[in-house]
Structure formats: C-alpha cells, structure tokens
Scaffold this motif. Structure first.
Motif, PDB file in Angstrom:
ATOM      1  N   GLY A 245     -91.284 -37.188 -37.677  1.00 36.05           N
ATOM      2  CA  GLY A 245     -90.651 -36.623 -38.875  1.00 36.05           C
ATOM      3  C   GLY A 245     -89.364 -35.903 -38.555  1.00 36.05           C
ATOM      4  N   SER A 246     -89.333 -35.158 -37.443  1.00 39.03           N
ATOM      5  CA  SER A 246     -88.111 -34.436 -37.083  1.00 39.03           C
ATOM      6  C   SER A 246     -87.027 -35.404 -36.616  1.00 39.03           C
ATOM      7  N   LYS A 247     -87.399 -36.502 -35.948  1.00 39.88           N
ATOM      8  CA  LYS A 247     -86.415 -37.509 -35.538  1.00 39.88           C
ATOM      9  C   LYS A 247     -85.790 -38.158 -36.766  1.00 39.88           C
ATOM     10  N   ARG A 248     -86.620 -38.439 -37.784  1.00 39.77           N
ATOM     11  CA  ARG A 248     -86.127 -39.050 -39.006  1.00 39.77           C
ATOM     12  C   ARG A 248     -85.164 -38.094 -39.711  1.00 39.77           C
ATOM     13  N   THR A 249     -85.499 -36.824 -39.758  1.00 41.86           N
ATOM     14  CA  THR A 249     -84.638 -35.835 -40.399  1.00 41.86           C
ATOM     15  C   THR A 249     -83.306 -35.719 -39.662  1.00 41.86           C
ATOM     16  N   ASP A 250     -83.331 -35.712 -38.336  1.00 44.56           N
ATOM     17  CA  ASP A 250     -82.093 -35.661 -37.556  1.00 44.56           C
ATOM     18  C   ASP A 250     -81.207 -36.860 -37.859  1.00 44.56           C
ATOM     19  N   MET A 251     -81.794 -38.045 -37.938  1.00 48.40           N
ATOM     20  CA  MET A 251     -81.033 -39.260 -38.228  1.00 48.40           C
ATOM     21  C   MET A 251     -80.435 -39.188 -39.632  1.00 48.40           C
ATOM     22  N   GLU A 252     -81.192 -38.688 -40.593  1.00 41.75           N
ATOM     23  CA  GLU A 252     -80.674 -38.552 -41.958  1.00 41.75           C
ATOM     24  C   GLU A 252     -79.476 -37.609 -41.984  1.00 41.75           C
ATOM     25  N   HIS A 253     -79.545 -36.513 -41.248  1.00 42.67           N
ATOM     26  CA  HIS A 253     -78.430 -35.565 -41.206  1.00 42.67           C
ATOM     27  C   HIS A 253     -77.199 -36.210 -40.590  1.00 42.67           C
ATOM     28  N   ARG A 254     -77.389 -36.969 -39.529  1.00 39.21           N
ATOM     29  CA  ARG A 254     -76.252 -37.660 -38.902  1.00 39.21           C
ATOM     30  C   ARG A 254     -75.618 -38.649 -39.869  1.00 39.21           C
ATOM     31  N   LEU A 255     -76.436 -39.393 -40.586  1.00 40.65           N
ATOM     32  CA  LEU A 255     -75.902 -40.358 -41.546  1.00 40.65           C
ATOM     33  C   LEU A 255     -75.129 -39.671 -42.666  1.00 40.65           C
ATOM     34  N   ILE A 256     -75.600 -38.537 -43.111  1.00 39.11           N
ATOM     35  CA  ILE A 256     -74.885 -37.786 -44.155  1.00 39.11           C
ATOM     36  C   ILE A 256     -73.518 -37.347 -43.639  1.00 39.11           C
ATOM     37  N   TRP A 257     -73.476 -36.848 -42.395  1.00 37.84           N
ATOM     38  CA  TRP A 257     -72.196 -36.430 -41.821  1.00 37.84           C
ATOM     39  C   TRP A 257     -71.242 -37.610 -41.660  1.00 37.84           C
ATOM     40  N   VAL A 258     -71.734 -38.735 -41.201  1.00 35.98           N
ATOM     41  CA  VAL A 258     -70.892 -39.924 -41.044  1.00 35.98           C
ATOM     42  C   VAL A 258     -70.343 -40.352 -42.405  1.00 35.98           C
ATOM     43  N   ALA A 259     -71.194 -40.356 -43.418  1.00 33.49           N
ATOM     44  CA  ALA A 259     -70.749 -40.742 -44.760  1.00 33.49           C
ATOM     45  C   ALA A 259     -69.707 -39.763 -45.296  1.00 33.49           C
ATOM     46  N   ALA A 260     -69.924 -38.471 -45.062  1.00 34.73           N
ATOM     47  CA  ALA A 260     -68.960 -37.468 -45.534  1.00 34.73           C
ATOM     48  C   ALA A 260     -67.613 -37.633 -44.844  1.00 34.73           C
ATOM     49  N   ILE A 261     -67.630 -37.858 -43.536  1.00 29.98           N
ATOM     50  CA  ILE A 261     -66.379 -38.045 -42.793  1.00 29.98           C
ATOM     51  C   ILE A 261     -65.677 -39.307 -43.266  1.00 29.98           C
ATOM     52  N   ALA A 262     -66.422 -40.377 -43.482  1.00 34.81           N
ATOM     53  CA  ALA A 262     -65.831 -41.631 -43.960  1.00 34.81           C
ATOM     54  C   ALA A 262     -65.203 -41.435 -45.338  1.00 34.81           C
ATOM     55  N   ALA A 263     -65.867 -40.669 -46.195  1.00 32.57           N
ATOM     56  CA  ALA A 263     -65.322 -40.416 -47.535  1.00 32.57           C
ATOM     57  C   ALA A 263     -64.027 -39.621 -47.455  1.00 32.57           C
ATOM     58  N   VAL A 264     -63.988 -38.597 -46.620  1.00 37.20           N
ATOM     59  CA  VAL A 264     -62.784 -37.786 -46.457  1.00 37.20           C
ATOM     60  C   VAL A 264     -61.648 -38.638 -45.902  1.00 37.20           C
ATOM     61  N   LEU A 265     -61.953 -39.443 -44.892  1.00 38.14           N
ATOM     62  CA  LEU A 265     -60.921 -40.321 -44.326  1.00 38.14           C
ATOM     63  C   LEU A 265     -60.429 -41.325 -45.361  1.00 38.14           C
ATOM     64  N   GLY A 266     -61.326 -41.815 -46.183  1.00 35.74           N
ATOM     65  CA  GLY A 266     -60.930 -42.742 -47.248  1.00 35.74           C
ATOM     66  C   GLY A 266     -59.972 -42.096 -48.231  1.00 35.74           C
ATOM     67  N   VAL A 267     -60.244 -40.860 -48.604  1.00 32.59           N
ATOM     68  CA  VAL A 267     -59.354 -40.136 -49.526  1.00 32.59           C
ATOM     69  C   VAL A 267     -57.996 -39.902 -48.863  1.00 32.59           C
ATOM     70  N   ILE A 268     -57.996 -39.495 -47.617  1.00 33.90           N
ATOM     71  CA  ILE A 268     -56.734 -39.252 -46.907  1.00 33.90           C
ATOM     72  C   ILE A 268     -55.922 -40.544 -46.794  1.00 33.90           C
ATOM     73  N   MET A 269     -56.572 -41.650 -46.490  1.00 31.09           N
ATOM     74  CA  MET A 269     -55.877 -42.925 -46.354  1.00 31.09           C
ATOM     75  C   MET A 269     -55.234 -43.351 -47.671  1.00 31.09           C
ATOM     76  N   THR A 270     -55.913 -43.118 -48.788  1.00 33.18           N
ATOM     77  CA  THR A 270     -55.347 -43.531 -50.082  1.00 33.18           C
ATOM     78  C   THR A 270     -54.188 -42.622 -50.469  1.00 33.18           C
ATOM     79  N   MET A 271     -54.175 -41.392 -49.980  1.00 33.43           N
ATOM     80  CA  MET A 271     -53.081 -40.466 -50.304  1.00 33.43           C
ATOM     81  C   MET A 271     -51.788 -40.886 -49.604  1.00 33.43           C
ATOM     82  N   PHE A 272     -51.863 -41.535 -48.468  1.00 31.16           N
ATOM     83  CA  PHE A 272     -50.668 -41.891 -47.697  1.00 31.16           C
ATOM     84  C   PHE A 272     -50.286 -43.350 -47.847  1.00 31.16           C
ATOM     85  N   LYS A 273     -50.761 -44.035 -48.857  1.00 34.29           N
ATOM     86  CA  LYS A 273     -50.346 -45.438 -49.073  1.00 34.29           C
ATOM     87  C   LYS A 273     -49.042 -45.491 -49.808  1.00 34.29           C
TER      88      LYS A 273
END
Length: 101
Positions: free
Chosen positions: A73-101
C-alpha cells in the motif's frame, strides 16, 4: 474429508484474509481475540466451511500478511505521488511552451 497440504492451506488462508480485509483483520488481531504469542491460532480465519476441524493460521502468519499489505500500500501511494508530480510538471511546462510560441 480431504487434508490440504501446507501450501494449499496457506493459499486458502490468504484468500480468506483478503475476503475479510486488512482493516478488519487488524482490528480483530488487536481486540484480544487472538493470543499474544507468534504461534497463537487465529480462529476467526475459517476456510471452506470446515468449521473447527481445519487448521488455523498462526498470529505470525497473519501479521506477516498484514505487513505485506502495508508495504504494498505504501509503495502504491509513493508511485501515485510521483505520477502527480510528473503530471503537474508536464502541465506547467506545457503552459510555458504555449506562452513562448
């Protein structure tokens, strides 16, 4: 009545523990319903309608199962947290990329 091998018994016990659920098992283990020694029988784990005739798992067996459940259960929770961080970083990078087009 067919006698089960130790491996078959353990498979049946694991199935029954899954059916009961970790929260309920933990509650019953700490309620005083089971003796405190590692070898104490866990009588609330009954298999295949065999009533009082089937061997019961030991306290140590059930505690090991609970420990494995908590670890997975704790391994699953750790993986979920990592995926949330990756998704958040990808979203921020996506917004930044669209601002500089």
């Amino acid at each position: 009545m067919k006698h089960l091998s130790q491996e078959e018994l353990e498979k049946e016990w694991l199935s029954e523990l899954e059916r009961i659920g970790a929260r309920n098992v933990r509650s019953r283990m700490s309620s005083g319903e089971v003796g405190s020694s590692d070898g104490a029988s866990v009588n609330f784990v009954k298999i295949d309608g065999r009533g009082g005739l089937s061997p019961r798992p030991s306290r140590l067996f059930v505690e090991n199962w609970l420990s494995e459940k908590e670890t997975s259960g704790s391994k699953r929770t750790d993986m979920e947290h990592r995926l949330i961080w990756v998704a958040a970083i990808a979203a921020v990078l996506g917004v930044i990329m669209t601002m500089f087009k």
